[in-house]
Design an enzyme around this catalytic site. Sequence first.
Site, mmCIF file in Angstrom:
data_model
loop_
_atom_site.group_PDB
_atom_site.id
_atom_site.type_symbol
_atom_site.label_atom_id
_atom_site.label_comp_id
_atom_site.label_asym_id
_atom_site.label_seq_id
_atom_site.Cartn_x
_atom_site.Cartn_y
_atom_site.Cartn_z
ATOM 1 N N GLN A 129 20.249 21.310 3.742
ATOM 2 C CA GLN A 129 20.051 20.422 4.897
ATOM 3 C C GLN A 129 19.763 21.255 6.122
ATOM 4 O O GLN A 129 20.526 22.147 6.484
ATOM 5 C CB GLN A 129 21.297 19.555 5.128
ATOM 6 C CG GLN A 129 21.203 18.644 6.352
ATOM 7 C CD GLN A 129 21.718 19.301 7.626
ATOM 8 O OE1 GLN A 129 22.632 20.131 7.560
ATOM 9 N NE2 GLN A 129 21.143 18.965 8.773
ATOM 10 N N TYR A 131 19.037 21.642 10.160
ATOM 11 C CA TYR A 131 18.980 21.228 11.562
ATOM 12 C C TYR A 131 18.019 22.194 12.240
ATOM 13 O O TYR A 131 18.225 23.413 12.186
ATOM 14 C CB TYR A 131 20.351 21.333 12.232
ATOM 15 C CG TYR A 131 21.196 20.085 12.148
ATOM 16 C CD1 TYR A 131 20.641 18.824 12.300
ATOM 17 C CD2 TYR A 131 22.572 20.173 11.950
ATOM 18 C CE1 TYR A 131 21.430 17.678 12.232
ATOM 19 C CE2 TYR A 131 23.359 19.034 11.879
ATOM 20 C CZ TYR A 131 22.771 17.791 12.022
ATOM 21 O OH TYR A 131 23.550 16.672 11.960
ATOM 22 N N ASP A 158 17.819 12.517 12.671
ATOM 23 C CA ASP A 158 18.403 11.478 13.531
ATOM 24 C C ASP A 158 19.397 12.028 14.556
ATOM 25 O O ASP A 158 20.345 11.350 14.929
ATOM 26 C CB ASP A 158 19.057 10.375 12.672
ATOM 27 C CG ASP A 158 20.259 10.873 11.883
ATOM 28 O OD1 ASP A 158 20.546 12.088 11.914
ATOM 29 O OD2 ASP A 158 20.912 10.039 11.236
ATOM 30 N N LYS A 224 16.002 13.063 6.358
ATOM 31 C CA LYS A 224 17.286 12.341 6.356
ATOM 32 C C LYS A 224 17.488 11.652 7.697
ATOM 33 O O LYS A 224 17.382 12.295 8.746
ATOM 34 C CB LYS A 224 18.439 13.314 6.118
ATOM 35 C CG LYS A 224 19.823 12.695 6.261
ATOM 36 C CD LYS A 224 20.913 13.645 5.845
ATOM 37 C CE LYS A 224 22.274 12.989 5.878
ATOM 38 N NZ LYS A 224 22.881 12.942 7.201
ATOM 39 N N HIS A 248 23.745 8.285 9.206
ATOM 40 C CA HIS A 248 24.687 9.373 9.470
ATOM 41 C C HIS A 248 26.122 8.837 9.427
ATOM 42 O O HIS A 248 27.011 9.309 10.132
ATOM 43 C CB HIS A 248 24.386 9.958 10.854
ATOM 44 C CG HIS A 248 24.404 11.452 10.933
ATOM 45 N ND1 HIS A 248 23.282 12.210 11.139
ATOM 46 C CD2 HIS A 248 25.429 12.337 10.890
ATOM 47 C CE1 HIS A 248 23.607 13.501 11.225
ATOM 48 N NE2 HIS A 248 24.907 13.601 11.071
ATOM 49 N N GLY A 281 28.452 4.552 3.994
ATOM 50 C CA GLY A 281 29.336 3.464 3.601
ATOM 51 C C GLY A 281 29.585 3.314 2.112
ATOM 52 O O GLY A 281 30.288 2.392 1.689
HETATM 53 C C1 LIG Z 1 32.500 15.364 9.035
HETATM 54 C C2 LIG Z 1 31.034 15.054 8.810
HETATM 55 C C3 LIG Z 1 30.079 15.996 9.167
HETATM 56 C C4 LIG Z 1 28.727 15.709 8.978
HETATM 57 N N1 LIG Z 1 27.801 16.677 9.266
HETATM 58 C C5 LIG Z 1 26.486 16.436 8.993
HETATM 59 C C6 LIG Z 1 25.527 17.461 9.194
HETATM 60 O O1 LIG Z 1 25.849 18.583 9.595
HETATM 61 N N2 LIG Z 1 24.232 17.165 8.902
HETATM 62 C C7 LIG Z 1 23.843 15.934 8.451
HETATM 63 O O2 LIG Z 1 22.649 15.716 8.215
HETATM 64 N N3 LIG Z 1 24.739 14.955 8.247
HETATM 65 C C8 LIG Z 1 26.043 15.169 8.498
HETATM 66 N N4 LIG Z 1 26.965 14.194 8.265
HETATM 67 C C9 LIG Z 1 26.514 12.865 7.780
HETATM 68 C C10 LIG Z 1 26.458 12.763 6.264
HETATM 69 O O3 LIG Z 1 25.431 13.538 5.717
HETATM 70 C C11 LIG Z 1 26.204 11.325 5.796
HETATM 71 O O4 LIG Z 1 25.001 10.858 6.358
HETATM 72 C C12 LIG Z 1 27.316 10.341 6.132
HETATM 73 O O5 LIG Z 1 28.584 10.942 6.121
HETATM 74 C C13 LIG Z 1 27.264 9.211 5.123
HETATM 75 O O6 LIG Z 1 28.164 8.212 5.437
HETATM 76 P P1 LIG Z 1 29.636 8.073 4.780
HETATM 77 O O7 LIG Z 1 30.465 9.114 5.465
HETATM 78 O O8 LIG Z 1 30.025 6.688 5.133
HETATM 79 O O9 LIG Z 1 29.507 8.321 3.303
HETATM 80 C C14 LIG Z 1 28.327 14.445 8.446
HETATM 81 C C15 LIG Z 1 29.304 13.532 8.069
HETATM 82 C C16 LIG Z 1 30.640 13.807 8.242
HETATM 83 C C17 LIG Z 1 31.649 12.779 7.822
#
Ligand SMILES: Cc1cc2nc3c(=O)[nH]c(=O)nc-3n(C[C@H](O)[C@H](O)[C@H](O)COP(=O)(O)O)c2cc1C
Length: 360
Positions: A129, A131, A158, A224, A248, A281
């Site tokens: 992934q 950034y 996003d 994403k 996200h 979710g």
């Molecule tokens: C603690 C945490 C850190 C996250 N960090 C990133 C990240 O660095 N990059 C990213 O693309 N998404 C990040 N996400 C989002 C996740 O990839 C994902 O889209 C999201 O958690 C999905 O929803 P859910 O938590 O309900 O399963 C993060 C999510 C959490 C919970």
Amino acid sequence: MDNNLVSLYDYEAAAKLTLPHDHWDFIDAGAMDENTARRNRSALDGLALRPRFLRDVEKLDISTTVLGSPISMPVMIAPAGGHMLAHADGELATVRGAAKSRTLMMAATNSNYTMEEIAEATTTPRWFQLYHRGREVTETLVRRAEKSGYTAICLTVDTPVPSYKERDVRNRFVRPFRLANFTGMEAAAGDEETPSWLNPGVPGLTWADLDWLRSLSALPLVLKGIRTPEDARLAVDHGVEGILVSNHGGRQIDMTLSSIETLPEIVEAVDGRAEIYLDSGIRRGSDVLRALVMGATAVAIGRPLFWGLAVDGANGVHQVLEILRRELEIALAYCGVTSVHNLGPGLISVPHGWGSGTVR
Ligand SMILES: Cc1cc2nc3c(=O)[nH]c(=O)nc-3n(C[C@H](O)[C@H](O)[C@H](O)COP(=O)(O)O)c2cc1C
């Protein structure tokens, strides 16, 4: 299976008891009013399954492929920064848990272990992934990902500005662990002492930059965070191989539709020109089934991986995935379907008024 930890919600409750309060909030919180985070659940809950009986469902097949990589079930690990918040072994534990369940992990730019360390921990399929942190740093990251065996770049789009999660603001949350991929180029990571909500988003990245990004590597590109059919069309016009429909987990902009509500119109807009995945979710096997019925090839989990990690490291992540596997198989069997490749219409009931509605 631990009899006290039967569902993902049991892992959630146990993790909450284990984790320091500010770590818990960082993992759990959505942006602002956290409306989108809640809507991710309520929209899924609004879709009812339509069970079918008197069919032979003895042999079930939930294995699939994502961009050519075989996975044992259509559930992957979403990219998330900072797994050490939940366990000292961080991403190394997560990738081992994913490998034990024979599925794919998306390793985050903001990981606490380097992408090379994660790669060395296992041979399970991995995407990196990304950034965007300016052309020089992005180029370095992409080249490293290619060299260490990642099979796709998953560009998160996003986050044009940092997310505003009010719980983190109140807690004065500061990332407690290093962002390992930036060792030696700390300026690009943002200042460790800076509260997370003030660290850089990914400004300056536009559609025009995608061709440049593609020119760096032959790896397939997944975007994403796509939320609308308009952006999905642009994405496929730019030749991306995959779209991860995601908000996200409601952690970025609040007051949007849920991921599942946007899925059908994105599937329609993409019209088979790219693979489509979904996160945000997903907590039950029946959620996985609902997303697949609506056109996703696979889903990903974010917060639940932290719950698994907090409770029992790599094994906790594995158990969380195995619960989803079992639940998906149960949901399939009750719907009279034996394969995730054979999901015809009529498996879910969509209430009137559910979904994206009219756009003004
Ligand atoms: C603690 C945490 C850190 C996250 N960090 C990133 C990240 O660095 N990059 C990213 O693309 N998404 C990040 N996400 C989002 C996740 O990839 C994902 O889209 C999201 O958690 C999905 O929803 P859910 O938590 O309900 O399963 C993060 C999510 C959490 C919970």
